[in-house]
Motif scaffolding. Structure first.
Motif, short mmCIF file in Angstrom:
data_model
loop_
_atom_site.label_atom_id
_atom_site.label_comp_id
_atom_site.label_asym_id
_atom_site.label_seq_id
_atom_site.Cartn_x
_atom_site.Cartn_y
_atom_site.Cartn_z
N SER A 30 -11.29 7.96 -5.84
CA SER A 30 -10.11 7.09 -5.83
C SER A 30 -10.14 6.21 -4.59
O SER A 30 -10.54 6.67 -3.51
CB SER A 30 -8.82 7.91 -5.84
OG SER A 30 -7.73 7.10 -5.44
N THR A 76 0.85 -1.20 0.00
CA THR A 76 0.00 0.00 0.00
C THR A 76 0.89 1.26 0.00
O THR A 76 2.03 1.20 -0.43
CB THR A 76 -1.05 0.01 1.15
OG1 THR A 76 -0.39 0.12 2.41
CG2 THR A 76 -1.93 -1.22 1.11
N GLU A 84 -4.81 14.39 2.57
CA GLU A 84 -4.83 15.21 1.36
C GLU A 84 -6.19 15.90 1.18
O GLU A 84 -6.27 17.00 0.65
CB GLU A 84 -4.45 14.35 0.14
CG GLU A 84 -2.97 13.95 0.22
CD GLU A 84 -2.58 12.76 -0.66
OE1 GLU A 84 -3.35 12.41 -1.57
OE2 GLU A 84 -1.51 12.17 -0.41
N TYR A 127 -14.39 13.74 -7.06
CA TYR A 127 -13.16 13.04 -7.38
C TYR A 127 -13.21 11.68 -6.69
O TYR A 127 -13.53 11.59 -5.49
CB TYR A 127 -11.93 13.84 -6.93
CG TYR A 127 -10.65 13.01 -6.96
CD1 TYR A 127 -10.14 12.55 -8.17
CD2 TYR A 127 -9.99 12.68 -5.78
CE1 TYR A 127 -8.99 11.76 -8.20
CE2 TYR A 127 -8.83 11.90 -5.80
CZ TYR A 127 -8.35 11.44 -7.02
OH TYR A 127 -7.22 10.66 -7.05
N GLN A 169 -9.11 1.83 7.97
CA GLN A 169 -9.96 2.71 7.16
C GLN A 169 -11.32 2.99 7.79
O GLN A 169 -11.86 4.09 7.69
CB GLN A 169 -10.10 2.11 5.75
CG GLN A 169 -8.75 2.11 5.00
CD GLN A 169 -8.73 1.18 3.80
OE1 GLN A 169 -9.75 0.61 3.42
NE2 GLN A 169 -7.56 1.01 3.20
N GLY A 190 -7.97 5.82 3.20
CA GLY A 190 -6.56 5.61 3.56
C GLY A 190 -6.05 6.90 4.20
O GLY A 190 -6.55 7.98 3.89
N TRP A 191 -5.06 6.79 5.09
CA TRP A 191 -4.65 7.99 5.84
C TRP A 191 -4.09 9.09 4.93
O TRP A 191 -4.35 10.27 5.15
CB TRP A 191 -3.62 7.64 6.92
CG TRP A 191 -3.26 8.86 7.71
CD1 TRP A 191 -2.07 9.53 7.70
CD2 TRP A 191 -4.13 9.60 8.59
NE1 TRP A 191 -2.14 10.63 8.52
CE2 TRP A 191 -3.40 10.70 9.07
CE3 TRP A 191 -5.47 9.45 8.99
CZ2 TRP A 191 -3.94 11.63 9.97
CZ3 TRP A 191 -6.01 10.39 9.87
CH2 TRP A 191 -5.25 11.45 10.35
N ASN A 192 -3.33 8.68 3.90
CA ASN A 192 -2.80 9.72 3.00
C ASN A 192 -3.95 10.46 2.33
O ASN A 192 -3.91 11.68 2.15
CB ASN A 192 -1.87 9.11 1.96
CG ASN A 192 -0.61 8.56 2.59
OD1 ASN A 192 0.19 9.32 3.16
ND2 ASN A 192 -0.43 7.25 2.54
N GLN A 217 -3.21 13.36 -7.15
CA GLN A 217 -4.32 13.53 -6.19
C GLN A 217 -4.24 14.80 -5.34
O GLN A 217 -5.23 15.49 -5.15
CB GLN A 217 -4.42 12.30 -5.30
CG GLN A 217 -5.56 12.37 -4.31
CD GLN A 217 -5.86 11.03 -3.69
OE1 GLN A 217 -6.17 10.08 -4.39
NE2 GLN A 217 -5.76 10.95 -2.38
N LEU A 218 -3.05 15.07 -4.80
CA LEU A 218 -2.95 16.24 -3.91
C LEU A 218 -3.32 17.52 -4.66
O LEU A 218 -4.03 18.38 -4.14
CB LEU A 218 -1.52 16.34 -3.35
CG LEU A 218 -1.33 17.48 -2.36
CD1 LEU A 218 -1.97 17.15 -1.02
CD2 LEU A 218 0.15 17.80 -2.17
N1 UDP Z 1 -2.80 8.58 -5.34
C1 UDP Z 1 -2.52 9.43 -6.37
N2 UDP Z 1 -3.23 9.30 -7.52
C2 UDP Z 1 -4.19 8.39 -7.70
C3 UDP Z 1 -4.49 7.52 -6.63
C4 UDP Z 1 -3.78 7.65 -5.45
O1 UDP Z 1 -1.66 10.30 -6.27
O2 UDP Z 1 -4.77 8.35 -8.77
C5 UDP Z 1 -2.02 8.71 -4.09
C6 UDP Z 1 -2.74 9.57 -3.11
O3 UDP Z 1 -2.44 10.93 -3.32
C7 UDP Z 1 -2.23 9.06 -1.78
C8 UDP Z 1 -1.90 7.61 -2.06
O4 UDP Z 1 -1.88 7.46 -3.47
O5 UDP Z 1 -1.06 9.75 -1.39
C9 UDP Z 1 -2.93 6.66 -1.45
O6 UDP Z 1 -2.63 6.55 -0.10
P1 UDP Z 1 -3.71 6.12 0.97
O7 UDP Z 1 -3.02 6.10 2.29
O8 UDP Z 1 -4.90 6.98 0.87
O9 UDP Z 1 -4.16 4.68 0.51
P2 UDP Z 1 -3.39 3.29 0.29
O10 UDP Z 1 -2.76 3.34 -1.06
O11 UDP Z 1 -2.33 3.17 1.37
O12 UDP Z 1 -4.45 2.28 0.40
#
Ligand code: UDP
Length: 445
Positions: free
Chosen positions: A269, A18, A350, A267, A367, A344-346, A327-328
């Motif tokens: 994801s 992840t 964001e 959006y 989650q 997800g924490w990221n 994403q950011l």
């Molecule tokens: N992300 C991105 N573009 C996408 C999908 C995801 O940049 O199209 C990045 C998002 O910005 C975040 C990370 O992937 O930093 C996902 O982290 P998160 O902790 O939310 O979920 P995980 O991947 O650990 O399940």
């Protein structure tokens, strides 16, 4: 030369599943700028390293090293999501890291690791050097692992799902069912759950615990954590120190967003590994179509095959589907009004940075806890009715956030946290002060 003799070496252990390795690498890169006498050796699987380091990467300060994946020779991954690679990897630890470390032939002055990799504590002890774990998720997810024994004593194993956690400050809205698997429910003997259990036991013995969060986001929980851990350093949201640039927008999401009205776009994801079932994908698509809101969807897999027949054609004037979005930056675009996410924490961080309320559909790990916190503590998002996407549930959730008074209130609430997040990263903000302590600690190793 003289510099050679004073150079310090740090071993960095990444968790290659992840979104864990990228935030750890971002931290280490920043540390290397602030501690120029140190060299950081980044131990990770070759595949994960290949996605993080460019070919012409300068290895002077941060050097990638390969760690064995533990996969049997000739292993072929199954189609679709699978836990197998994770399980093989965990079976190979800590031996794979020990071997890779030994192969460098270097003496190390400290170990920085993903917090999950608790065995780094034992390796550091043997080397007689500090262990600095980095927890890449939020303070509540950290706390439930640190107080896992208390939770078991209070709530029992597999007890009533809806009992709340009043006894834990700040947790009165959180229910047993929101707690990650492997603490009071679910499987206890899977390699992953055993790792999380050990992590909770080891973290209080770390020299410091860094976390990708900021103190002001959850002051009560941070206070409890500080009483359990000897040196908790909230240094986030760290992505603000290393934001992606708009040249990462290879699919033209930003141009597309420019053509839409303020706070009008959904959006979507689900991060790097969660994927809703075919039925849920269909329901989500139908809800999006019927609601008439514009949408930008970061979609894993073949959308043509996986989404309802004719959906792409019928929605092409107000829908955009891409395999990856910056994403950011997307969440910071004024046109985006809601984030449909797995929590997800990221992603939660964001969303806060972008000031965008959330529709939550959690899948695993912490989650659900994140969702409940977003909904019931911070108040800037909603779950989907029944916990899974249905056509009507999707329409309802979109309407709440994009076109109701309640949605406006959520936008205000997340705006307050957004400001606190940016303040934490100011020159004298809490996360900056904590990051400087971390730099000090590394310099003293
Ligand atoms: N992300 C991105 N573009 C996408 C999908 C995801 O940049 O199209 C990045 C998002 O910005 C975040 C990370 O992937 O930093 C996902 O982290 P998160 O902790 O939310 O979920 P995980 O991947 O650990 O399940």
């Amino acid at each position: 030369g003289a510099r050679e003799n004073t150079q310090k070496h740090f071993a960095v252990f990444a968790f290659p599943f992840t979104t864990h390795a990228a935030p750890l690498l971002a931290l280490v890169r920043k540390l290397s700028e602030s501690a120029p006498d140190s060299k950081f050796h980044f131990f990770n699987t070759a595949q994960s390293n290949a996605s993080l380091f460019s070919k012409d990467h300068d290895c002077e300060r941060v050097k990638p090293w390969s760690v064995d994946t533990g996969l049997p020779k000739g292993y072929k991954s199954t189609k679709g999501p699978s836990n197998e690679p994770l399980e093989y990897f965990l079976k190979a630890t800590p031996g794979n890291f020990e071997t890779a470390v030994a192969e460098t032939g270097l003496p190390f002055d400290g170990i920085i690791s993903d917090a999950f990799l608790w065995f780094a504590k034992e390796m550091a002890e043997e080397m007689r050097v500090p262990w600095i774990p980095y927890f890449t998720a939020g303070p509540r997810a950290l706390l439930v692992h640190v107080v896992a024994d208390d939770l078991r004593a209070r709530l029992g194993i597999n007890g009533p799902k809806d009992q709340t956690l009043e006894f834990l400050p700040g947790f009165s809205a959180i229910r047993a069912v929101d707690i990650p698997e492997g603490i009071i429910s679910g499987s206890f003997d899977s390699p992953f759950q055993m790792m999380m259990c050990k992590m909770g036991q080891m973290l209080p013995h770390a020299s410091a615990v860094a976390i990708n969060s900021f103190e002001e986001i959850d002051p009560i929980v941070v206070k409890t954590l500080k009483s359990r851990l000897s040196n908790l350093l909230n240094i986030g949201p760290f992505v603000l120190r290393t934001p992606p640039t708009s040249d990462s927008d290879i699919h033209g999401c930003l141009d597309w967003l420019d053509q839409h009205m303020r706070s009008s776009v959904a959006y979507i994801s689900f991060g790097s590994s969660a994927t809703p079932s075919p039925n849920e994908l269909k329901a989500l698509a139908e809800g999006l179509e019927a609601s008439k809101f514009p949408f930008l969807w970061s979609f894993k897999g073949n959308a043509q095959e996986m989404l309802p027949r004719g959906f792409l054609k019928r929605t092409k004037n107000r829908g955009m589907i891409v395999p990856w979005a910056p994403q950011l930056i997307v969440l910071g675009h004024p046109s985006v009004g809601v984030f449909v996410t797995h929590c997800g924490w990221n992603s939660v961080s964001e969303s806060i940075i972008g000031g965008v309320p959330m529709i939550c559909r959690p899948f695993f790990a912490e989650q659900k806890l994140n969702q409940k916190t977003v909904e019931a503590v911070w108040g800037f998002g909603v779950g989907v009715e029944g916990g899974m996407f249905t056509k009507n549930g999707t329409i309802k959730a979109l309407q709440v956030i994009l076109s109701s008074e309640e949605g406006k209130l959520m936008k205000e609430k997340i705006g307050i946290l957004q400001e606190l997040a940016f303040n934490a990263l100011d020159t004298d903000g809490s996360s900056t002060v904590n990051f400087n302590s971390l730099v000090d600690l590394v310099s003293r190793c």
